[in-house]
Write a protein that holds these residues in place. Structure first.
Motif, mmCIF file in Angstrom:
data_model
loop_
_atom_site.group_PDB
_atom_site.id
_atom_site.type_symbol
_atom_site.label_atom_id
_atom_site.label_comp_id
_atom_site.label_asym_id
_atom_site.label_seq_id
_atom_site.Cartn_x
_atom_site.Cartn_y
_atom_site.Cartn_z
ATOM 1 N N TYR A 51 -79.862 37.658 34.251
ATOM 2 C CA TYR A 51 -78.537 37.247 33.772
ATOM 3 C C TYR A 51 -78.225 37.808 32.395
ATOM 4 C CZ TYR A 51 -81.916 33.617 32.385
ATOM 5 O OH TYR A 51 -83.034 32.943 31.946
ATOM 6 N N GLY A 52 -78.692 39.012 32.113
ATOM 7 C CA GLY A 52 -78.384 39.629 30.827
ATOM 8 C C GLY A 52 -79.379 39.225 29.757
ATOM 9 N N THR A 53 -79.005 39.443 28.512
ATOM 10 C CA THR A 53 -79.904 39.200 27.387
ATOM 11 C C THR A 53 -80.287 37.726 27.280
ATOM 12 O OG1 THR A 53 -78.921 41.037 26.175
ATOM 13 C CG2 THR A 53 -80.156 39.436 24.898
ATOM 14 N N THR A 54 -81.572 37.482 27.017
ATOM 15 C CA THR A 54 -82.058 36.114 26.859
ATOM 16 C C THR A 54 -82.721 35.958 25.498
ATOM 17 O OG1 THR A 54 -84.274 36.571 27.710
ATOM 18 C CG2 THR A 54 -82.566 36.058 29.333
ATOM 19 N N GLU A 55 -82.850 34.719 25.066
ATOM 20 C CA GLU A 55 -83.512 34.476 23.784
ATOM 21 C C GLU A 55 -84.988 34.876 23.842
ATOM 22 O OE1 GLU A 55 -83.919 30.371 22.683
ATOM 23 O OE2 GLU A 55 -83.791 29.693 24.777
ATOM 24 N N GLN A 56 -85.591 34.829 25.040
ATOM 25 C CA GLN A 56 -86.998 35.208 25.181
ATOM 26 C C GLN A 56 -87.210 36.691 24.882
ATOM 27 O OE1 GLN A 56 -85.443 33.117 27.377
ATOM 28 N NE2 GLN A 56 -86.557 31.325 26.606
ATOM 29 N N PHE A 58 -85.697 38.417 22.585
ATOM 30 C CA PHE A 58 -85.815 38.516 21.128
ATOM 31 C C PHE A 58 -87.158 37.960 20.651
ATOM 32 C CE2 PHE A 58 -81.287 38.762 21.839
ATOM 33 C CZ PHE A 58 -80.879 39.733 20.932
ATOM 34 N N GLU A 59 -87.601 36.883 21.273
ATOM 35 C CA GLU A 59 -88.899 36.312 20.917
ATOM 36 C C GLU A 59 -90.024 37.311 21.181
ATOM 37 O OE1 GLU A 59 -91.883 32.641 22.214
ATOM 38 O OE2 GLU A 59 -89.826 32.694 22.992
ATOM 39 N N LEU A 60 -89.940 38.020 22.305
ATOM 40 C CA LEU A 60 -90.968 39.003 22.627
ATOM 41 C C LEU A 60 -90.930 40.167 21.643
ATOM 42 C CD1 LEU A 60 -93.222 40.106 24.370
ATOM 43 C CD2 LEU A 60 -91.501 40.987 25.971
ATOM 44 N N ALA A 61 -89.738 40.628 21.301
ATOM 45 C CA ALA A 61 -89.631 41.716 20.333
ATOM 46 C C ALA A 61 -90.237 41.307 18.993
ATOM 47 C CB ALA A 61 -88.165 42.119 20.156
ATOM 48 N N GLU A 62 -89.979 40.095 18.556
ATOM 49 C CA GLU A 62 -90.549 39.618 17.294
ATOM 50 C C GLU A 62 -92.069 39.527 17.384
ATOM 51 O OE1 GLU A 62 -88.520 35.934 16.805
ATOM 52 O OE2 GLU A 62 -86.748 36.837 15.853
ATOM 53 N N THR A 63 -92.579 39.093 18.536
ATOM 54 C CA THR A 63 -94.026 39.004 18.729
ATOM 55 C C THR A 63 -94.673 40.384 18.653
ATOM 56 O OG1 THR A 63 -93.792 37.029 20.111
ATOM 57 C CG2 THR A 63 -95.859 38.255 20.303
ATOM 58 N N LEU A 64 -94.065 41.364 19.320
ATOM 59 C CA LEU A 64 -94.605 42.712 19.315
ATOM 60 C C LEU A 64 -94.593 43.313 17.904
ATOM 61 C CD1 LEU A 64 -93.029 44.081 22.619
ATOM 62 C CD2 LEU A 64 -95.438 43.569 22.209
ATOM 63 N N CYS A 65 -93.535 43.058 17.167
ATOM 64 C CA CYS A 65 -93.472 43.570 15.787
ATOM 65 C C CYS A 65 -94.529 42.901 14.907
ATOM 66 C CB CYS A 65 -92.081 43.336 15.204
ATOM 67 S SG CYS A 65 -90.809 44.426 15.903
ATOM 68 N N ARG A 66 -94.940 41.730 15.276
ATOM 69 C CA ARG A 66 -95.970 41.027 14.505
ATOM 70 C C ARG A 66 -97.373 41.544 14.832
ATOM 71 N NH1 ARG A 66 -94.427 36.428 15.782
ATOM 72 N NH2 ARG A 66 -95.931 35.872 17.411
ATOM 73 N N VAL A 67 -97.637 41.864 16.092
ATOM 74 C CA VAL A 67 -99.002 42.226 16.474
ATOM 75 C C VAL A 67 -99.260 43.731 16.449
ATOM 76 C CG1 VAL A 67 -99.223 40.171 17.913
ATOM 77 C CG2 VAL A 67 -98.530 42.327 18.973
ATOM 78 N N LEU A 68 -98.199 44.541 16.469
ATOM 79 C CA LEU A 68 -98.367 45.990 16.432
ATOM 80 C C LEU A 68 -98.173 46.469 14.995
ATOM 81 C CD1 LEU A 68 -96.342 46.920 19.636
ATOM 82 C CD2 LEU A 68 -98.830 46.733 19.402
ATOM 83 N N PRO A 271 -85.835 38.553 32.367
ATOM 84 C CA PRO A 271 -86.487 37.324 31.909
ATOM 85 C C PRO A 271 -87.819 37.027 32.582
ATOM 86 C CG PRO A 271 -84.531 36.821 33.211
ATOM 87 C CD PRO A 271 -84.493 38.281 32.931
ATOM 88 N N ILE A 272 -88.022 37.482 33.823
ATOM 89 C CA ILE A 272 -89.278 37.200 34.521
ATOM 90 C C ILE A 272 -90.427 37.955 33.859
ATOM 91 C CG2 ILE A 272 -90.451 37.191 36.732
ATOM 92 C CD1 ILE A 272 -87.871 35.449 36.519
ATOM 93 N N SER A 273 -90.239 39.262 33.677
ATOM 94 C CA SER A 273 -91.286 40.071 33.052
ATOM 95 C C SER A 273 -91.494 39.703 31.591
ATOM 96 C CB SER A 273 -90.927 41.553 33.176
ATOM 97 O OG SER A 273 -90.933 41.966 34.526
ATOM 98 N N VAL A 274 -90.419 39.392 30.902
ATOM 99 C CA VAL A 274 -90.531 38.989 29.497
ATOM 100 C C VAL A 274 -91.360 37.718 29.372
ATOM 101 C CG1 VAL A 274 -89.226 38.047 27.550
ATOM 102 C CG2 VAL A 274 -88.486 40.169 28.648
ATOM 103 N N GLU A 275 -91.132 36.770 30.253
ATOM 104 C CA GLU A 275 -91.905 35.525 30.206
ATOM 105 C C GLU A 275 -93.377 35.795 30.484
ATOM 106 O OE1 GLU A 275 -91.962 31.927 28.926
ATOM 107 O OE2 GLU A 275 -89.969 32.548 29.579
ATOM 108 N N ALA A 276 -93.647 36.684 31.436
ATOM 109 C CA ALA A 276 -95.040 37.049 31.718
ATOM 110 C C ALA A 276 -95.687 37.692 30.502
ATOM 111 C CB ALA A 276 -95.098 38.001 32.912
ATOM 112 N N SER A 277 -94.947 38.543 29.814
ATOM 113 C CA SER A 277 -95.483 39.197 28.633
ATOM 114 C C SER A 277 -95.742 38.205 27.509
ATOM 115 C CB SER A 277 -94.523 40.289 28.159
ATOM 116 O OG SER A 277 -95.057 40.977 27.045
#
Length: 399
Positions: A51-56, A58-68, A271-277
């Protein structure tokens, strides 16, 4: 044909179970059917598949920027092949240049123009193959916009930048090559990759589709201490769910941030793959201090046993190992530093050895690549080693 999977096991359509050392060609770092991931995915699915862009996201992008260690912003896609081409487009848009440098044997997905000079191709080398020298390698010729040079060759790297000063948009590289040899770069070569691209204004692109998260939470960039401008991640980023990402500096990602590039893709960042990640990264962050040393221990244990088999039987079997990744070779009598060295391996015999392991209950890639997961045990390692010994004995007796 396989029907189901759990932990470090797969089950075929006849109900036979195998220890899985293929792991979906790399993504299943945490093991199959992890309940922590599946529970979150099932909850997310009940809220809608797309259903388009989700808050998750953005959460995943922030997580990746933190760990990479190098990442300042992220763009999502669905597969590693898509993501590597997004990285190329970013390099070209950001520099206004066309030329891309890649290395012999490095695999960056199956889409043109990067599907050149890789073990996935079996075309015979021709006289006009775009790599100087007389060493024998496989693979189709590259397009005019892609220059193929030798891995671990500092002089050739410097020469190509001298010949094409101010014309190279980016250098794309498996920073720790795992698609042909599983080997570390020379320290001087890794450092020169970073310094020469920076001096020339070209983008340094790390293809971490296989190495990302599998070798360390921060991938090869963390291990080597080299920060690329752009890096591509897939496979283990979502433990088997279709997701890929390009992470980069603000400067390198500017064509997306401020235009004119649009990283289009209907299912990108779904959102499905993002949640898995998000679930997978939670596990990786929580377990990193125990999991990565344990995987390296298992990998080292198996590598030692493979070398012992070769010593005791006199078989021309060798292995390279880095963490949870091992690559076996047959008939290679030299230290492997580049693709031309690895390409001397007897692939037909390696395939026969891997095929014979099926009867012993182990699933291993036909090219001799062995991947370990967090769910493998020492018993799995020892059983695979015993099966390998039997297989080597059979092959050596036949010869």
């Amino acid at each position: 044909m396989l029907r189901s999977a759990h932990d470090a096991r797969v089950v075929d359509v006849d109900g036979r179970e195998y220890a899985d050392f293929v792991l979906g060609m790399g993504p299943i770092l945490l093991g199959h059917s992890r309940p922590e991931i599946l529970d979150r995915v099932q909850t997310r699915m009940r809220q809608g598949a797309l259903y388009g862009t989700t808050e998750q996201e953005f959460e995943l992008a922030e997580t990746l920027c933190r760990v990479l260690p190098h990442a300042e912003t992220v763009a999502f896609s669905n597969t590693g092949s898509e993501a590597t081409h997004l990285a190329l487009r970013l390099a070209r848009a950001g520099t206004g240049r066309r030329l891309i440098v890649k290395f012999e044997g490095h695999y960056h997905g199956w889409i043109d123009p990067l599907f050149a000079n890789t073990q996935m191709n079996d075309a015979t080398r021709t006289a006009d193959f775009p790599v100087p020298g007389q060493h024998s390698v496989r693979g189709q010729a590259s397009s005019a916009d892609v220059i193929v040079i030798r891995w671990n060759d500092v002089d050739e790297l410097r020469q190509v930048f001298s010949d094409h000063r101010g014309e190279i948009a980016g250098v794309i590289v498996e920073p720790i090559p795992m698609n042909f040899g599983t080997l570390m770069p020379d320290a001087e070569f890794a450092a020169e990759l970073r310094s020469i691209t920076a001096r020339d204004g070209a983008r340094l692109i790390f293809d971490e589709v296989l190495s990302g998260f599998r070798l360390a939470l921060g991938g090869a960039a963390e291990i080597l201490g080299v920060s690329p401008d752009l890096a591509v991640y897939a496979k283990a980023i979502a433990n088997g769910f279709p997701l890929a990402a390009v992470a980069g500096t603000l400067e390198a990602m500017d064509p997306i941030i401020n235009g004119p590039m649009l990283p289009a893709g209907t299912y990108s960042g779904n959102p499905i793959s993002v949640e898995a990640s998000l679930a997978a990264l939670d596990i990786l962050q929580n377990d990193r201090t125990e999991m990565y040393p344990r995987l390296d221990h298992l990998g080292s244990r198996l590598a030692q046993q493979i070398r012992a088999i070769a010593d005791e039987t006199g078989a021309p079997l060798s292995v390279n190992q880095i963490g949870s990744v091992l690559q076996m070779f047959w008939g290679v009598d030299k230290t492997i530093r580049a693709y031309a060295d690895a390409d001397t391996s007897d692939r037909a015999t390696m395939s026969r050895l891997s095929e014979g392991l099926l009867d012993k209950g182990s699933l291993v890639s036909g090219r001799g690549l062995i991947l370990l997961s967090a769910m493998h045990t020492e018993a799995d390692i020892d059983a695979l080693a015993a099966a390998l010994r039997d297989g080597v004995d059979e092959i050596t007796k036949e010869n």
